[in-house]
Motif scaffolding. Structure first.
Motif, PDB file in Angstrom:
ATOM      1  N   UNK A 108     -14.577  -5.171   2.880  1.00  0.00           N
ATOM      2  CA  UNK A 108     -13.373  -5.764   2.302  1.00  0.00           C
ATOM      3  C   UNK A 108     -13.627  -6.200   0.864  1.00  0.00           C
ATOM      4  N   UNK A 109     -14.755  -6.841   0.642  1.00  0.00           N
ATOM      5  CA  UNK A 109     -15.082  -7.328  -0.700  1.00  0.00           C
ATOM      6  C   UNK A 109     -15.289  -6.160  -1.667  1.00  0.00           C
ATOM      7  N   UNK A 110     -16.009  -5.136  -1.218  1.00  0.00           N
ATOM      8  CA  UNK A 110     -16.282  -3.988  -2.099  1.00  0.00           C
ATOM      9  C   UNK A 110     -15.003  -3.259  -2.498  1.00  0.00           C
ATOM     10  N   UNK A 111     -14.090  -3.131  -1.561  1.00  0.00           N
ATOM     11  CA  UNK A 111     -12.903  -2.337  -1.845  1.00  0.00           C
ATOM     12  C   UNK A 111     -11.657  -3.155  -2.132  1.00  0.00           C
ATOM     13  N   UNK A 112     -11.831  -4.436  -2.483  1.00  0.00           N
ATOM     14  CA  UNK A 112     -10.692  -5.336  -2.635  1.00  0.00           C
ATOM     15  C   UNK A 112      -9.641  -4.795  -3.601  1.00  0.00           C
ATOM     16  N   UNK A 113     -10.067  -4.313  -4.759  1.00  0.00           N
ATOM     17  CA  UNK A 113      -9.117  -3.870  -5.783  1.00  0.00           C
ATOM     18  C   UNK A 113      -8.418  -2.572  -5.409  1.00  0.00           C
ATOM     19  N   UNK A 114      -8.964  -1.845  -4.484  1.00  0.00           N
ATOM     20  CA  UNK A 114      -8.364  -0.574  -4.095  1.00  0.00           C
ATOM     21  C   UNK A 114      -7.391  -0.721  -2.933  1.00  0.00           C
ATOM     22  N   UNK A 115      -7.288  -1.899  -2.359  1.00  0.00           N
ATOM     23  CA  UNK A 115      -6.368  -2.116  -1.253  1.00  0.00           C
ATOM     24  C   UNK A 115      -4.927  -2.142  -1.752  1.00  0.00           C
TER      25      UNK A 115
END
Length: 430
Positions: free
Chosen positions: A291-298
């Motif tokens: 979740x943290x790694x892909x936060x901006x891509x959500x």
């Protein structure tokens, strides 16, 4: 976005039927919170009664803490005090069946059906982005390894409606159907009024991020209309337009005035051994790094929905003690936050490493087994004593934080080493 094909309809129907069967077979009303709402719905449907008639339920009338479930209406008569939705939702089932005595199965099956609808919507939300297999897994994890089953689907709790409303908001937001977002937000606030905070954060934050005020207008108008209908209900049922008439609001105010900054209580929602969200739903910890790694891509709406859920839990911690009472398993007050976080967590699962994928499967199976035991009534949480040893709770919380921090550190080390090993060396290196 994929078309709503006949194949999609068939798979969605299959998800609903399977979950409704599971939820319905395990449904029960072991808490007086649930039973009292059932009683009110039964009285309205079979006798047109809105006031509490003690002779029809002597057990509640003689209960030493009957004031928890009984309030005075505007005329000074007594009535069952529960949120609008948990009474209203079950009335059709009791009207159709017309039982001579109070039975709980009509309300229980209603709760099972509403919960099955919520998870089916979650499946439909995940399907276009994750594919059928992963969408099925996501629906199974949320529906069968969390208290969505052991609480929301086991009886007509407020959370039955709030989970449906929040998942409905996510489903509608992903399709940019903002009127429906507001409608589902209204469904949620019929369960618990302060869930309106999640709806407001979602509508306003997305409107600001996209510089489109019409989004907030549509969400706000639809949810406000649902709130107005709730006021109409309380006017009819309690004789007042106040939508909080079903609760002893003063009790929450008194608690908040002296405990809103109680750090231990706020931590209890997350880490308490008896009711902690992360203790009983450790799958969140497995998914957190992704979740943290892909936060901006959500999707933006999923980020704002999650943040709204976190804000809601802070508000809940200021208004109520973390334990949430008794006669359920394992926690209930955090279900709204779990539902709000579920889309973002599910979308992030595609970024799991090989190690976390193995951990995910193991944790999901273990978590599901524990929740299943609670859903069938083998595990039930008792009341938390007000004078319990707070030092013990603090020590347990600290120990849990240490263990989680250590595991996170080791996992981070492994991931860094693994990623470094996969990076090809360029000429001249070494």
């Amino acid at each position: 976005m994929v078309a709503f094909t006949s194949s999609t309809r068939r798979s969605a129907c299959a998800v609903f039927v399977v979950l409704f069967g599971i939820f319905g077979l395990t449904a029960h009303a072991s808490s007086l919170d649930v039973a009292s709402a059932d009683f009110a719905a039964w009285q309205v449907a079979t006798a047109g009664e809105r006031t509490f008639v003690g002779d029809r339920w002597p057990g509640l009338d003689e209960h030493p803490i009957r004031h928890i479930w009984i309030v005075d209406n505007a005329s000074g008569d007594e009535a069952i005090g529960r949120s609008s939705g948990v009474i209203a939702a079950s009335i059709p089932a009791y009207w159709l069946t017309q039982p001579d005595n109070l039975v709980h199965w009509p309300a229980n099956l209603t709760a099972a059906g509403l919960s099955a609808v919520a998870i089916t919507l979650f499946y439909l939300l995940l399907l276009p982005r994750l594919g059928q297999k992963n969408a099925m897994v996501g629906a199974a994890v949320l529906g069968l390894t969390t208290p969505v089953w052991s609480v929301a689907a086991d009886g007509m709790w407020p959370h039955t409606l709030t989970v449906l409303g929040i998942i409905g908001m996510a489903w509608a937001a992903d399709r940019e159907r903002w009127w429906l977002v507001g409608f589902f937000g209204g469904v949620a606030l019929w369960g618990r009024l302060h869930v309106a905070l999640i709806c407001a954060v979602l509508g306003i934050a997305v409107a600001l991020a996209r510089k489109s005020p019409i989004i907030a207008v549509k969400v706000g108008a639809a949810s406000s209309a649902m709130l107005a209908l709730s006021c109409v209900w309380t006017r009819w049922f309690y004789g007042t337009w106040d939508p909080t008439a079903g609760y002893r609001v003063g009790d929450f105010g008194d608690y908040a005035s002296s405990n809103r900054f109680d750090v231990l209580n706020h931590l209890g929602f997350w880490l308490a051994p008896d009711r902690g969200l992360l203790v009983w739903t450790p799958i969140i910890l497995v998914l957190a790094p992704s979740l943290i790694r892909g936060w901006r891509e959500l999707p933006d709406w999923s980020r704002h929905l999650l943040l709204g859920g976190l804000a809601y839990l802070v508000l809940q911690g200021a208004m109520n003690r973390y334990s949430g009472g008794s006669s359920f398993f394992p926690y209930r007050l955090q279900l709204e936050t779990l539902a709000a976080a579920a889309p973002a967590l599910a979308f992030s699962a595609v970024r799991m490493t090989a190690v976390t994928k193995r951990m995910f499967a193991d944790v999901a199976i273990l978590q599901g087994g524990v929740i299943a035991a609670g859903a069938v009534g083998l595990l039930v949480m008792g009341e938390v004593n007000g004078d319990r040893n707070e030092l013990l709770l603090q020590a347990t919380t600290l120990a849990f934080l240490v263990v989680v921090s250590f595991l996170a550190w080791r996992l981070a080390q492994f991931v860094v080493r693994r990623e470094a090993a996969l990076v090809p060396r360029t000429e001249g290196e070494g």
